[in-house]
Motif scaffolding. Structure first.
Motif, PDB file in Angstrom:
ATOM      1  N   LEU A 278       0.843  -1.206   0.000  1.00  0.00           N
ATOM      2  CA  LEU A 278       0.000   0.000   0.000  1.00  0.00           C
ATOM      3  C   LEU A 278       0.873   1.250   0.000  1.00  0.00           C
ATOM      4  N   ALA A 279       1.955   1.210   0.796  1.00  0.00           N
ATOM      5  CA  ALA A 279       2.858   2.361   0.839  1.00  0.00           C
ATOM      6  C   ALA A 279       3.414   2.626  -0.549  1.00  0.00           C
ATOM      7  N   ALA A 280       3.820   1.549  -1.228  1.00  0.00           N
ATOM      8  CA  ALA A 280       4.388   1.718  -2.571  1.00  0.00           C
ATOM      9  C   ALA A 280       3.340   2.291  -3.523  1.00  0.00           C
ATOM     10  N   ARG A 281       2.099   1.790  -3.417  1.00  0.00           N
ATOM     11  CA  ARG A 281       1.041   2.313  -4.291  1.00  0.00           C
ATOM     12  C   ARG A 281       0.748   3.776  -3.981  1.00  0.00           C
ATOM     13  N   MET A 282       1.054   4.180  -2.759  1.00  0.00           N
ATOM     14  CA  MET A 282       0.869   5.587  -2.369  1.00  0.00           C
ATOM     15  C   MET A 282       2.099   6.430  -2.721  1.00  0.00           C
ATOM     16  N   GLY A 283       3.122   5.786  -3.285  1.00  0.00           N
ATOM     17  CA  GLY A 283       4.332   6.532  -3.633  1.00  0.00           C
ATOM     18  C   GLY A 283       5.211   6.817  -2.426  1.00  0.00           C
ATOM     19  N   LEU A 284       5.049   6.020  -1.354  1.00  0.00           N
ATOM     20  CA  LEU A 284       5.871   6.200  -0.148  1.00  0.00           C
ATOM     21  C   LEU A 284       6.972   5.150  -0.196  1.00  0.00           C
ATOM     22  N   THR A 285       8.191   5.587  -0.447  1.00  0.00           N
ATOM     23  CA  THR A 285       9.248   4.621  -0.710  1.00  0.00           C
ATOM     24  C   THR A 285      10.045   4.254   0.538  1.00  0.00           C
ATOM     25  N   ASP A 286      10.110   5.173   1.519  1.00  0.00           N
ATOM     26  CA  ASP A 286      10.934   4.924   2.700  1.00  0.00           C
ATOM     27  C   ASP A 286      10.041   4.663   3.913  1.00  0.00           C
TER      28      ASP A 286
END
Ligand SMILES: Nc1ncnc2c1ncn2[C@@H]1O[C@H](COP(=O)(O)OP(=O)(O)OP(=O)(O)O)[C@@H](O)[C@H]1O
Length: 243
Positions: free
Chosen positions: A143-151
């Motif tokens: 979900l983080a990746a789909r939100m563009g949250l990489t770290d």
């Protein structure tokens, strides 16, 4: 014994029809006197629908979401989810219903600044005392990746408002809730991120058949909804003379 994780153990809840009937809600002004915020004869939202709530600032969009979530109770009328009259439940029963059913994106995010992105996203599991296993970590990361949250290791306290907003959204959909309530979920995002997050919210709701209700001023987000409900500002008069 199999090692059940929270994603296995969570009771399967399907979306139900949401029905608001004869709702009146009063808040108290600075002088302690109540004033009417919501006066809604009825609102019926079919299971799995996507509904945008719009209306001028102060028209009661947040209050309506809080009512639907059972965080507050109406002064008159009822809120039902299928056969269950949520507004009649005790505080404890409403907490349990919320835990099993709801994902809420709060307007002011409600993140814990000292915790990192991953821990904030998995926070609902911590509150439920469920084991956070590989499946949960994997879904949180996805979900983080789909939100563009990489770290995932960055503390929430150092994130920009837009990043915090995306963490709050990932957290709200982590447990695949049957009902997703989002209070201005794109308010802190630039147009490109707002479009991505709006698409993602709709995608996640569609994947799981969840009902999605978004309060927003964002016309692009509202356009993604099946239906838009306009909240008219109730004239601000003391309740004694508002009947
Ligand atoms: N807990 C509270 N106590 C007293 N008044 C409140 C409370 N919560 C909201 N209000 C008042 O109720 C009215 C509706 O507020 P609400 O936040 O629901 O509107 P809104 O449409 O979501 O506004 P915005 O678009 O600015 O977020 C406002 O006048 C607000 O000041």
């Amino acid at each position: 014994m199999p090692a059940f994780t929270s994603l296995d153990r969570r009771p399967a809840t399907a979306a139900r029809a949401l029905q608001l009937t004869g709702i009146r809600l009063d808040h108290r002004g600075g002088d302690g006197r109540p004033f009417r915020v919501l006066d809604l004869a009825g609102l019926a939202i079919p299971a799995g629908a996507r509904v945008g709530l719009r209306g001028a600032s102060g028209s009661g969009k947040t209050s309506l979401l809080h009512l639907v979530a059972g965080l507050i109770r109406p002064d008159a009328g009822s809120v039902s989810w299928g056969d269950m009259v949520v507004s009649d439940l005790s505080i404890g029963a409403r907490d349990r219903w919320r835990q099993a059913t709801l994902g809420f994106v709060f307007q002011d995010f409600h993140l814990i600044p000292e915790l990192d992105v991953a821990a904030n996203i998995t926070l609902p599991l911590t509150f439920s005392h469920w084991r956070i296993g590989p499946a949960e970590h994997e879904r949180a990361a996805m979900l983080a990746a789909r939100m563009g949250l990489t770290d995932l290791r960055r503390k929430a306290g150092v994130l920009s408002r837009g990043e915090q907003q995306r963490v709050a959204i990932a957290r709200a959909v982590l447990l695949q809730p049957a009902l997703i309530l989002a209070d201005e979920p794109t308010a802190s995002l630039d147009a490109a991120h707002a479009a991505e997050v709006g698409a993602l919210l709709v995608e996640v709701a569609t994947e799981t058949g969840a009902t999605l209700i978004c309060a927003s001023h964002d016309t692009a987000l509202l356009a993604r909804m099946d239906r838009r409900v306009e909240l008219a500002a109730v004239p601000v008069v003391p309740v004694e003379s508002a009947a």
